[in-house]
Each structure stands twice: as C-alpha cells, then as structure tokens.
Scaffold this active site. Sequence first.
Site, PDB file in Angstrom:
ATOM      1  N   GLU A 154      -3.028  -4.701  -3.008  1.00 41.26           N
ATOM      2  CA  GLU A 154      -3.518  -5.688  -3.980  1.00 41.26           C
ATOM      3  C   GLU A 154      -3.508  -5.102  -5.387  1.00 41.26           C
ATOM      4  OE1 GLU A 154      -4.899  -4.780  -1.130  1.00 41.26           O
ATOM      5  OE2 GLU A 154      -6.159  -6.353  -0.271  1.00 41.26           O
ATOM      6  N   CYS A 200     -10.335  -4.920   0.351  1.00 46.09           N
ATOM      7  CA  CYS A 200     -11.471  -3.987   0.378  1.00 46.09           C
ATOM      8  C   CYS A 200     -12.373  -4.256  -0.829  1.00 46.09           C
ATOM      9  CB  CYS A 200     -10.972  -2.548   0.372  1.00 46.09           C
ATOM     10  SG  CYS A 200     -10.376  -1.984  -1.241  1.00 46.09           S
ATOM     11  N   ASN A 258       0.841  -1.198   0.000  1.00 41.06           N
ATOM     12  CA  ASN A 258       0.000   0.000   0.000  1.00 41.06           C
ATOM     13  C   ASN A 258       0.875   1.247   0.000  1.00 41.06           C
ATOM     14  OD1 ASN A 258       0.593  -0.813   2.711  1.00 41.06           O
ATOM     15  ND2 ASN A 258      -1.078   0.419   3.509  1.00 41.06           N
ATOM     16  N   CYS A 293     -10.890  -3.470  -4.333  1.00 43.74           N
ATOM     17  CA  CYS A 293      -9.916  -4.490  -4.755  1.00 43.74           C
ATOM     18  C   CYS A 293     -10.618  -5.781  -5.158  1.00 43.74           C
ATOM     19  CB  CYS A 293      -8.906  -4.761  -3.645  1.00 43.74           C
ATOM     20  SG  CYS A 293      -7.723  -3.418  -3.445  1.00 43.74           S
TER      21      CYS A 293
HETATM   22  N1  THU Z   1      -5.421  -1.230   2.278  1.00 35.43           N
HETATM   23  C1  THU Z   1      -4.879  -2.079   1.357  1.00 35.43           C
HETATM   24  O1  THU Z   1      -3.721  -1.944   0.974  1.00 35.43           O
HETATM   25  N2  THU Z   1      -5.669  -3.075   0.884  1.00 35.43           N
HETATM   26  C2  THU Z   1      -6.976  -3.273   1.223  1.00 35.43           C
HETATM   27  O2  THU Z   1      -7.627  -4.135   0.655  1.00 35.43           O
HETATM   28  C3  THU Z   1      -7.574  -2.471   2.278  1.00 35.43           C
HETATM   29  C4  THU Z   1      -6.775  -1.327   2.771  1.00 35.43           C
HETATM   30  C5  THU Z   1      -4.594  -0.141   2.800  1.00 35.43           C
HETATM   31  C6  THU Z   1      -5.059   1.230   2.423  1.00 35.43           C
HETATM   32  C7  THU Z   1      -4.477   2.067   3.528  1.00 35.43           C
HETATM   33  O3  THU Z   1      -3.148   2.421   3.187  1.00 35.43           O
HETATM   34  C8  THU Z   1      -4.433   1.127   4.733  1.00 35.43           C
HETATM   35  O4  THU Z   1      -4.594  -0.173   4.206  1.00 35.43           O
HETATM   36  C9  THU Z   1      -5.479   1.395   5.777  1.00 35.43           C
HETATM   37  O5  THU Z   1      -6.746   1.450   5.224  1.00 35.43           O
END
Ligand code: THU
Length: 131
Positions: free
Chosen positions: A60, A89, A47, A92
């Site tokens: 993702e 999420c 992320n 994604c």
């Molecule tokens: N995040 C992801 O990388 N993938 C997900 O499916 C959900 C959330 C990240 C986004 C943000 O940087 C952190 O997790 C907190 O929401």
Amino acid sequence: MSLSQEQIDKLKQKAIAMTQRARAPFSNYAVGAAVLCDNDKIIGGCNIENVSYSLTECAERVALFSAVAQGCTNIKALAVATKNLGSPCGACRQVIWELCGDIPIYLVDLEGNSLITSSSKLLPSAFKLQS
Ligand code: THU
C-alpha cells in the site's frame, strides 16, 4: 465522488497483477496494491521485503508514495490484493488516511472476490493535528 464499475474493475485487476511483482522471500505472502488518481491514472505497488525485516515496505505504501512522487495530488480509491482478502496494517491505515482522506478501499483476493471498506472505517478516530 462515485467511481464507474469499469474504473473499479481496472483498479482491482491492477492490484491483483501487482502481486506478481511482490518480493516476499521471508513471509511468502504477496501483496499487490493500486491507487486511482484524479487524472484516472492507476499506479501500482507491491510488498518488498528485506533481510533486515523492519525495512520491509508494504504494498500500500509503495503504491501511495509512488503516486505522490508521480504528481498525483488527489487519490480517489485504493485496491489491495492478497490471497485471503487481507486488510491494510495499522501503519498503512495512518498513511492512507493522511494522503487520501476518506476514500473507498477494495480488498480483493486473487480470484477477484472483493469487499469494500473505507479509510474512516479502517481507522476510526484518526490522529490529526487539527480537529
Ligand atoms: N504487508 C503488506 O504489504 N501490507 C500490509 O498492509 C500488511 C503486510 C506485507 C508485509 C510483508 O511483506 C508481508 O505482507 C507479510 O507481513
């Protein structure tokens, strides 16, 4: 399509390693992801947060888009690593479904504990243009 235990272990380890690359100064929640391509290449993502919060990219999607950009046309599996077995999420889930179809998805914590799910379990009745 069945994967070997070695492929699965490498995929999970890559996802865990990718959490180290996370840029998460706002949430302090590191996410690592890894996709397994049909040529057995493993491509990682993390992320990447932005001060204009909505520009944040999930791990993702970073991994999936990198794989597509590197010429991977058939993604066989995805692993996602977080400190608490976090699940992809909604946005994604839609991207995973479109780019990968129904693939196994391994949710991993930083100690290597894992759960297995799949694109169709995470996104039942997915939106698609044709039935
Ligand atoms: N995040 C992801 O990388 N993938 C997900 O499916 C959900 C959330 C990240 C986004 C943000 O940087 C952190 O997790 C907190 O929401």
